[in-house]
Design a protein around this motif. Sequence first.
Motif, PDB file in Angstrom:
ATOM      1  N   ASP A 206       0.918  -1.121   0.028  1.00 19.76           N
ATOM      2  CA  ASP A 206       0.064   0.026  -0.080  1.00 19.76           C
ATOM      3  C   ASP A 206       0.827   1.207   0.150  1.00 19.76           C
ATOM      4  O   ASP A 206       2.031   1.188   0.129  1.00 19.76           O
ATOM      5  N   HIS A 207       0.290   2.301  -0.329  1.00 21.24           N
ATOM      6  CA  HIS A 207       0.956   3.674  -0.494  1.00 21.24           C
ATOM      7  C   HIS A 207       1.913   4.032   0.523  1.00 21.24           C
ATOM      8  O   HIS A 207       3.162   4.560   0.675  1.00 21.24           O
ATOM      9  N   SER A 208       1.780   3.420   1.853  1.00 24.27           N
ATOM     10  CA  SER A 208       2.560   3.842   2.982  1.00 24.27           C
ATOM     11  C   SER A 208       3.908   3.123   2.873  1.00 24.27           C
ATOM     12  O   SER A 208       5.111   3.563   3.724  1.00 24.27           O
ATOM     13  N   LYS A 209       4.244   2.058   2.101  1.00 23.40           N
ATOM     14  CA  LYS A 209       5.343   1.401   2.043  1.00 23.40           C
ATOM     15  C   LYS A 209       6.473   2.036   0.980  1.00 23.40           C
ATOM     16  O   LYS A 209       7.435   1.595   1.099  1.00 23.40           O
ATOM     17  N   LEU A 210       5.858   2.889   0.149  1.00 23.05           N
ATOM     18  CA  LEU A 210       6.626   3.313  -0.701  1.00 23.05           C
ATOM     19  C   LEU A 210       7.831   4.461  -0.341  1.00 23.05           C
ATOM     20  O   LEU A 210       7.277   5.107   0.423  1.00 23.05           O
ATOM     21  N   ASN A 211       8.899   4.644  -0.818  1.00 17.34           N
ATOM     22  CA  ASN A 211       9.863   5.293  -0.387  1.00 17.34           C
ATOM     23  C   ASN A 211      10.306   4.934   1.122  1.00 17.34           C
ATOM     24  O   ASN A 211      10.921   5.729   1.731  1.00 17.34           O
ATOM     25  N   GLU A 212      10.202   3.731   1.534  1.00 17.13           N
ATOM     26  CA  GLU A 212      10.473   3.270   2.603  1.00 17.13           C
ATOM     27  C   GLU A 212      11.788   2.288   2.566  1.00 17.13           C
ATOM     28  O   GLU A 212      11.576   1.526   1.526  1.00 17.13           O
ATOM     29  N   ILE A 227       2.052  -4.269  -6.806  1.00 13.17           N
ATOM     30  CA  ILE A 227       0.865  -4.052  -6.758  1.00 13.17           C
ATOM     31  C   ILE A 227       0.455  -2.974  -5.629  1.00 13.17           C
ATOM     32  O   ILE A 227       0.830  -3.143  -4.493  1.00 13.17           O
ATOM     33  N   THR A 228      -0.218  -1.866  -6.014  1.00 12.34           N
ATOM     34  CA  THR A 228      -0.224  -0.645  -4.978  1.00 12.34           C
ATOM     35  C   THR A 228      -1.288   0.038  -5.267  1.00 12.34           C
ATOM     36  O   THR A 228      -2.019   0.241  -6.451  1.00 12.34           O
ATOM     37  N   ASN A 229      -1.803   1.060  -4.035  1.00 16.83           N
ATOM     38  CA  ASN A 229      -2.927   2.001  -4.465  1.00 16.83           C
ATOM     39  C   ASN A 229      -2.542   3.146  -4.710  1.00 16.83           C
ATOM     40  O   ASN A 229      -2.874   4.274  -4.717  1.00 16.83           O
ATOM     41  N   GLU A 230      -0.826   3.529  -4.674  1.00 18.39           N
ATOM     42  CA  GLU A 230      -0.438   4.622  -4.774  1.00 18.39           C
ATOM     43  C   GLU A 230      -0.836   5.564  -6.240  1.00 18.39           C
ATOM     44  O   GLU A 230      -0.776   4.931  -7.167  1.00 18.39           O
ATOM     45  N   THR A 231      -1.175   6.617  -6.006  1.00 16.87           N
ATOM     46  CA  THR A 231      -1.705   7.315  -7.383  1.00 16.87           C
ATOM     47  C   THR A 231      -0.831   8.492  -7.686  1.00 16.87           C
ATOM     48  O   THR A 231      -1.236   9.238  -8.599  1.00 16.87           O
ATOM     49  N   ASP A 232       0.387   8.868  -6.974  1.00 16.83           N
ATOM     50  CA  ASP A 232       1.040  10.100  -7.421  1.00 16.83           C
ATOM     51  C   ASP A 232       1.761   9.671  -8.651  1.00 16.83           C
ATOM     52  O   ASP A 232       2.653   8.760  -8.552  1.00 16.83           O
TER      53      ASP A 232
END
Length: 250
Positions: A206-212, A227-232
Amino acid sequence: MLTPERHRVILQLLQEKEVVKLHEFVEATQCSESTIRRDLSQLEKQKKLKRVHGGAALLQQKREELSVFEKSTKNIHEKQLIGKYASSLIQDGDCIYLDAGTTTLQMIPYIQAKNIVVVTNGMMHIDALLEKDIPTYVVGGLIKKKTNALIGRGAIHSLQQYSLDKCFIGVNGVHIDSGYTTPDPEEAFMKQTAIHLSRQAFVLADHSKLNESAFAKIAELQEATMITNETDEELLAMYEVKTTVEVVKA
């Protein structure tokens, strides 16, 4: 306000709130959005924060790991969306690996494919899989209390007895340089082994995992579809250079 002072204010706000919107930085510093965006970019390069959609957030500790209960209360809707989409990728007759984790757990109620077999190291997954009448093999090993995952040499040896069509992996961090990561090296090795045993690998993030970036490396970005819900779009573009990204929208 001079640059060092703006940076101090930005980091102080993040210590207080963990996630801060762009307009809050603007109000606190009395500077323009473009100036704040440059500051955030600079501080991200210095590994002092991570940019998120509409603002910035604190980075997690490399070895910080929430319990299963704590994880199960975070981003529930997003995990359900990702889990539902991931389950649609399972085809009739597939042999799949379902990694331990709260996002992979969300796949199980949505599985429609017939004649599949599941291999898992997730203790929490067992009842849900049996409820769906899905033949399930559980790897042997040490039960890790915090995540309810089976890990260790016995679990690795057990997993290596199988050849898999697809694996679905949970992670704590996704980073353009560090790849897919998790706090525990033993869990990382389990995930890594499953990826190597599978014809296709999917990482659910999910979006909270990106850039971590967590302590232990699992795999390079290109070794699995994310597979993610990130939309940026700006953020996604960086990852799409290195791997296939499937975006799930509400």
